[in-house]
Scaffold this motif. Structure first.
Motif, PDB file in Angstrom:
ATOM      1  N   ILE A  96       0.881  -1.176   0.000  1.00 10.85           N
ATOM      2  CA  ILE A  96       0.000   0.000   0.000  1.00 10.85           C
ATOM      3  C   ILE A  96       0.910   1.214   0.000  1.00 10.85           C
ATOM      4  O   ILE A  96       1.797   1.342   0.850  1.00 10.85           O
ATOM      5  CB  ILE A  96      -0.919   0.001   1.231  1.00 10.85           C
ATOM      6  CG1 ILE A  96      -1.774  -1.270   1.248  1.00 10.85           C
ATOM      7  CG2 ILE A  96      -1.802   1.243   1.246  1.00 10.85           C
ATOM      8  CD1 ILE A  96      -2.529  -1.478   2.550  1.00 10.85           C
ATOM      9  N   HIS A 117      -3.051   1.404  -4.261  1.00 10.03           N
ATOM     10  CA  HIS A 117      -2.764  -0.021  -4.110  1.00 10.03           C
ATOM     11  C   HIS A 117      -3.301  -0.803  -5.301  1.00 10.03           C
ATOM     12  O   HIS A 117      -4.454  -0.651  -5.692  1.00 10.03           O
ATOM     13  CB  HIS A 117      -3.370  -0.577  -2.823  1.00 10.03           C
ATOM     14  CG  HIS A 117      -2.965  -1.976  -2.521  1.00 10.03           C
ATOM     15  ND1 HIS A 117      -3.864  -2.979  -2.228  1.00 10.03           N
ATOM     16  CD2 HIS A 117      -1.724  -2.569  -2.498  1.00 10.03           C
ATOM     17  CE1 HIS A 117      -3.223  -4.105  -2.030  1.00 10.03           C
ATOM     18  NE2 HIS A 117      -1.921  -3.890  -2.183  1.00 10.03           N
ATOM     19  N   LYS A 120      -5.075   1.026  -8.154  1.00 12.54           N
ATOM     20  CA  LYS A 120      -6.256   1.798  -7.783  1.00 12.54           C
ATOM     21  C   LYS A 120      -5.875   2.925  -6.829  1.00 12.54           C
ATOM     22  O   LYS A 120      -5.038   2.751  -5.947  1.00 12.54           O
ATOM     23  CB  LYS A 120      -7.302   0.911  -7.107  1.00 12.54           C
ATOM     24  CG  LYS A 120      -7.919  -0.134  -8.023  1.00 12.54           C
ATOM     25  CD  LYS A 120      -8.964  -0.945  -7.279  1.00 12.54           C
ATOM     26  CE  LYS A 120      -9.594  -2.000  -8.190  1.00 12.54           C
ATOM     27  NZ  LYS A 120     -10.618  -2.811  -7.468  1.00 12.54           N
ATOM     28  N   LEU A 122      -7.064   4.824  -3.795  1.00 10.88           N
ATOM     29  CA  LEU A 122      -8.013   4.499  -2.723  1.00 10.88           C
ATOM     30  C   LEU A 122      -8.597   5.735  -2.051  1.00 10.88           C
ATOM     31  O   LEU A 122      -9.731   5.697  -1.551  1.00 10.88           O
ATOM     32  CB  LEU A 122      -7.335   3.633  -1.656  1.00 10.88           C
ATOM     33  CG  LEU A 122      -6.742   2.300  -2.132  1.00 10.88           C
ATOM     34  CD1 LEU A 122      -6.152   1.531  -0.954  1.00 10.88           C
ATOM     35  CD2 LEU A 122      -7.793   1.458  -2.842  1.00 10.88           C
ATOM     36  N   ASP A 170      -5.801  -3.321   5.851  1.00  9.31           N
ATOM     37  CA  ASP A 170      -5.304  -4.423   5.024  1.00  9.31           C
ATOM     38  C   ASP A 170      -5.868  -5.735   5.569  1.00  9.31           C
ATOM     39  O   ASP A 170      -5.511  -6.153   6.669  1.00  9.31           O
ATOM     40  CB  ASP A 170      -3.770  -4.444   5.036  1.00  9.31           C
ATOM     41  CG  ASP A 170      -3.196  -5.636   4.286  1.00  9.31           C
ATOM     42  OD1 ASP A 170      -3.910  -6.202   3.431  1.00  9.31           O
ATOM     43  OD2 ASP A 170      -2.043  -6.000   4.563  1.00  9.31           O
ATOM     44  N   THR A 308      -8.610  -2.914   1.756  1.00 11.80           N
ATOM     45  CA  THR A 308      -7.913  -3.507   0.619  1.00 11.80           C
ATOM     46  C   THR A 308      -7.211  -4.766   1.118  1.00 11.80           C
ATOM     47  O   THR A 308      -7.303  -5.114   2.294  1.00 11.80           O
ATOM     48  CB  THR A 308      -6.909  -2.518  -0.008  1.00 11.80           C
ATOM     49  OG1 THR A 308      -6.392  -3.062  -1.228  1.00 11.80           O
ATOM     50  CG2 THR A 308      -5.763  -2.206   0.939  1.00 11.80           C
TER      51      THR A 308
END
Length: 447
Positions: A96, A117, A120, A122, A170, A308
């Motif tokens: 990330i 990440h 994408k 976020l 995460d 994510t």
């Protein structure tokens, strides 16, 4: 909260490109992609398991652009390069990533961290505390997150979260990440204090902190103590020397800390591009749970949570890259630690004696370590209370297991400390006791 991997130990990285060009987003993003590519490859081979990567403040444009931030050419180019970074950095073994960029919104310019990440974007975190003192005059160009109109921003037709209260979770590791941007940490109550109270266990800081005499020590201590107060991991990535101007010198000082301890750190001006560290978030969470005052939140805030998932482990066996001490439970500062322990014991005993109006103490002295320590603490307690040492009655009781060496040591110790000494041999008393219970003195396998 998701489950932990690797017993809660998470590898992270502060990434500070040694070579950047002020006002050249294309060049800077190329350097950033090279470094992220290196991290992705090491993750994919199992050499590392880096799950968070933090770049410096405004790293896409460079922090030192000054009034160039007022030019739409630079701002638009930075946005285009951000999206190129989002696309090109995509990899199965992505960490990330937190990237610094200036963004326009609501007719204002914000100093932001973009969270990225696996191809994408976020969300966006705007900076809250804008310095406008000394050699810093960010308020000339940037607005605080408090001046935003709402909590979303439209980028290429897609709406993203736009708030300092953005937490990234995460699912693979159990990490929950909050964000500071440089000056945010120096505020009396940093935003990350609230982030941690609302679930963050790791804080990232995208920074461009200049160097003055003694500032690196101050910065290190501040990060160390803030991570201790928040019982969290802290990843700090600062601008490198290529950002330096006639007004400011930057050193690329990167620090990774955990609950009051510095895990890893760059040396002064060595321009190390990737600083790795391992943070034990399970330990942090356990410490928070034990601390009954940690979650007393007087001011609850609204937070946006984004979930994510980083990569799965290639093997069930975690390979740590952390250098461990050969004697992990032995303090490095043995002398000062020992002195502190003695002082605590002496103070406690001295106060106990004073409160019960007692100026006498009887201690059995064997000549071994435990009784020696007890006698030394008692002597110091008497000294603190200004009692006569003769009020300490040292008793040594030689028996079957007493050697001449330990008996001699006990006598010399009491004599040296000038306490009252008694020697009471117990051999004959023990023999009589064996007779009384009708036990053969030569039989040693029955108790």
């Amino acid at each position: 909260m998701s489950g932990f991997i690797n017993n809660g130990i998470i590898e992270v990285a502060a990434v500070a490109p040694a070579s950047i060009q002020i006002g050249n987003p294309s060049y800077n993003v190329d350097r950033m992609l090279e470094l992220i590519g290196d991290i992705n490859i090491k993750n994919s081979t199992g050499e590392r398991q880096t799950r968070i990567a933090v770049f410096p403040e405004l790293c896409i444009t460079g922090y030192s652009c000054g009034d160039l931030f007022n030019h739409s050419i630079l701002i638009n180019k930075a946005m285009n390069e951000l999206m190129r970074f989002v696309e090109k950095s995509n990899h199965e073994f992505n960490p990330i990533m937190f990237v610094g960029i200036p963004l326009r919104k609501d007719n204002q310019l914000f100093n932001c961290a973009a969270v990225i990440h696996k191809g994408k974007l976020l969300g966006i975190v705007p900076k809250t505390y804008i310095p406008n003192y000394g050699v810093f005059y960010e308020a000339r160009n940037f607005k605080s997150s408090l001046d935003r109109i709402n909590d979303e921003i439209a980028i290429n037709g897609v709406r993203y979260p736009f708030t300092p209260n953005l937490l990234i979770e995460d699912e693979a590791s159990g990490v929950v990440i909050g964000t500071d941007i440089c000056e945010d940490l120096w505020a009396p109550v940093p935003p990350s204090s609230y982030h941690c109270l609302h679930g963050a266990n790791i804080i990232v800081n995208l920074s461009a902190s200049n160097e003055t005499i003694g500032k690196s020590d101050y910065r290190r201590n501040m990060i160390r103590m803030h991570s201790a107060k928040c019982i969290c991991g802290y990843i700090y990535a600062s601008a490198t020397s290529d950002e330096s101007t006639t007004d400011n010198a930057f050193s690329g000082h990167c620090i990774i800390a955990e609950n009051g301890y510095v895990i890893s750190e760059t040396k002064f001006f060595d321009n190390k591009e990737i600083t790795y560290g391992e943070i034990d978030i399970e330990k942090c969470i356990n410490d928070r749970t034990r601390n009954s005052s940690f979650m007393i939140i007087r001011e609850k805030q609204e937070y946006r949570y984004i979930t994510t998932k980083t990569f799965d482990c290639l093997t069930d066996r975690f390979k740590s890259n952390k250098e461990l001490s050969l004697l992990p439970f032995v303090p490095q500062n043995m002398d000062s630690r020992s002195e502190e322990i003695i002082n605590i014991q002496v103070t406690g005993l001295a106060q106990r004696l004073k409160k019960i109006h007692c100026d006498k103490a009887v201690i059995g002295i064997s000549g071994g370590l435990d009784s020696t320590l007890a006698l030394m603490v008692t002597v110091e307690a008497f000294k603190l209370n200004q009692y006569d040492r003769k009020g300490i009655i040292g008793v040594t009781m030689p028996g079957f297991g007493t050697t001449s060496r330990t008996l001699d040591n006990s006598k010399k110790l009491m004599e040296a400390l000038n306490v009252t000494t008694f020697e009471i041999p117990i051999r004959d008393a023990c023999i009589q006791h064996y007779k009384d219970i009708q036990h053969d003195i030569n039989v040693h396998d029955v108790t």
